[in-house]
Design an enzyme around this catalytic site. Structure first.
Site, mmCIF file in Angstrom:
data_model
loop_
_atom_site.group_PDB
_atom_site.id
_atom_site.type_symbol
_atom_site.label_atom_id
_atom_site.label_comp_id
_atom_site.label_asym_id
_atom_site.label_seq_id
_atom_site.Cartn_x
_atom_site.Cartn_y
_atom_site.Cartn_z
ATOM 1 N N LYS A 2 43.454 35.160 36.654
ATOM 2 C CA LYS A 2 44.788 35.896 36.904
ATOM 3 C C LYS A 2 45.788 34.867 36.544
ATOM 4 O O LYS A 2 46.444 34.143 37.684
ATOM 5 C CB LYS A 2 44.656 36.375 38.566
ATOM 6 N N ARG B 244 31.266 44.187 48.077
ATOM 7 C CA ARG B 244 30.840 43.127 47.122
ATOM 8 C C ARG B 244 29.666 43.863 46.208
ATOM 9 O O ARG B 244 29.397 43.377 45.299
ATOM 10 C CB ARG B 244 29.880 42.103 47.989
ATOM 11 N N GLY C 244 31.328 34.823 46.651
ATOM 12 C CA GLY C 244 32.139 35.943 45.540
ATOM 13 C C GLY C 244 31.224 35.839 44.469
ATOM 14 O O GLY C 244 31.139 36.862 43.606
ATOM 15 N N PHE D 22 44.536 42.675 43.018
ATOM 16 C CA PHE D 22 43.758 42.604 43.962
ATOM 17 C C PHE D 22 42.555 43.273 43.738
ATOM 18 O O PHE D 22 42.579 44.583 43.490
ATOM 19 C CB PHE D 22 44.158 42.547 45.366
ATOM 20 N N VAL D 23 41.367 42.544 43.398
ATOM 21 C CA VAL D 23 40.229 43.431 42.923
ATOM 22 C C VAL D 23 39.088 43.324 43.659
ATOM 23 O O VAL D 23 38.853 42.142 44.382
ATOM 24 C CB VAL D 23 39.783 43.035 41.504
ATOM 25 N N ASP E 239 42.681 32.354 40.780
ATOM 26 C CA ASP E 239 43.826 33.067 40.934
ATOM 27 C C ASP E 239 44.844 31.789 41.185
ATOM 28 O O ASP E 239 45.279 31.570 40.128
ATOM 29 C CB ASP E 239 43.483 33.560 42.433
HETATM 30 P P1 5GP Z 1 42.551 30.670 44.284
HETATM 31 O O1 5GP Z 1 42.048 29.335 45.176
HETATM 32 O O2 5GP Z 1 42.295 30.204 42.708
HETATM 33 O O3 5GP Z 1 43.854 31.188 44.625
HETATM 34 O O4 5GP Z 1 41.714 31.482 44.759
HETATM 35 C C1 5GP Z 1 40.122 31.699 44.471
HETATM 36 C C2 5GP Z 1 39.456 32.589 45.423
HETATM 37 O O5 5GP Z 1 40.369 33.615 46.169
HETATM 38 C C3 5GP Z 1 38.508 33.453 44.862
HETATM 39 O O6 5GP Z 1 37.226 32.863 44.805
HETATM 40 C C4 5GP Z 1 38.298 34.587 45.724
HETATM 41 O O7 5GP Z 1 37.719 34.478 46.734
HETATM 42 C C5 5GP Z 1 39.840 34.576 46.056
HETATM 43 N N1 5GP Z 1 40.508 35.751 45.188
HETATM 44 C C6 5GP Z 1 41.590 35.619 44.603
HETATM 45 N N2 5GP Z 1 41.984 36.727 43.773
HETATM 46 C C7 5GP Z 1 41.154 37.642 44.349
HETATM 47 C C8 5GP Z 1 41.000 39.082 44.107
HETATM 48 O O8 5GP Z 1 41.710 39.720 43.400
HETATM 49 N N3 5GP Z 1 40.157 39.763 44.811
HETATM 50 C C9 5GP Z 1 39.285 39.193 45.716
HETATM 51 N N4 5GP Z 1 38.311 39.990 46.298
HETATM 52 N N5 5GP Z 1 39.268 37.818 46.037
HETATM 53 C C10 5GP Z 1 40.305 37.171 45.467
#
Ligand code: 5GP
Length: 192
Positions: free
Chosen positions: A128, A162, A41, A149-150, A100
């Protein structure tokens, strides 16, 4: 494109990347920086960011995969591709697309810290905070966004989108905060 609603434009992203790079360049003045991107990402954000940095830079990448529900409960992240560089004694900036729940970055931070870098900081494009499950505060963050969700600018849904130049809310009609109706899976990821 009807599934997508623009949240952050290409111009806003360009301006923010320049702004972040200016702050980071000042913070690391006189030092050499090893920038580590979290695949997949972060690849576009990182490519733009390093080109705006005014300090000497080397790059490396790490690829991770979450275990879905297991990750949500355990915080364990699987390393799919480890670093090629030895980070001991080096100034490391970890670059991620979005924070996230915080589980991925918390895990990666501890994983990298255990390898004794001279310093370790985290730069995310998006945050977020509403979705946080563990405490994690990035040192540098581009935009704080609501619980949407983006996709775009490196972020995917089912590996698509992407390559979009801006950041878009995916399926705006399914995002409760936008319409007050739709629903999402408990992981917060809509069907792609
Ligand atoms: P975390 O471990 O903080 O929950 O998640 C991080 C990963 O979740 C990010 O690197 C991404 O790959 C995915 N992710 C979290 N929120 C989003 C979102 O709104 N859109 C997308 N495409 N991926 C997200």
């Amino acid at each position: 494109m009807e599934k997508l609603q623009e949240l952050i434009s290409e111009d806003q992203l360009k301006a923010k990347v320049r702004e972040l790079a200016e702050v980071i360049s000042k913070d690391y003045a006189g030092k050499e920086l090893l920038v580590i991107g979290v695949l997949r990402g972060a690849f576009i954000f990182m490519a733009d960011l390093v080109r705006e940095l005014k300090v000497p830079v080397t790059v490396d990448f790490i690829a991770v995969s979450s275990y879905g529900d297991t990750t949500e409960s355990s915080g364990i992240v699987r390393i799919l591709k480890d670093l090629d560089e030895n980070i001991e004694g080096r100034h490391v900036l970890l670059v991620e697309d979005i924070v996230d729940t915080g589980l991925t970055l918390k895990y990666l931070y501890e994983y990298l810290q255990a390898r004794d870098p001279a310093s370790l900081r985290v730069c995310t494009l998006l945050d977020k905070p509403e979705r946080r499950k563990v405490e994690f505060q990035p040192d540098y963050n581009g935009f704080t966004i609501p619980d949407y969700f983006v996709v775009g600018y490196g972020l995917d849904c089912g590996q698509r989108y992407r390559n979009l130049k801006g950041i878009y809310v995916f399926h705006p009609e399914a995002q409760p905060e936008i319409t007050g109706t739709g629903s999402r899976s408990k992981e917060g990821v809509p069907e792609c």
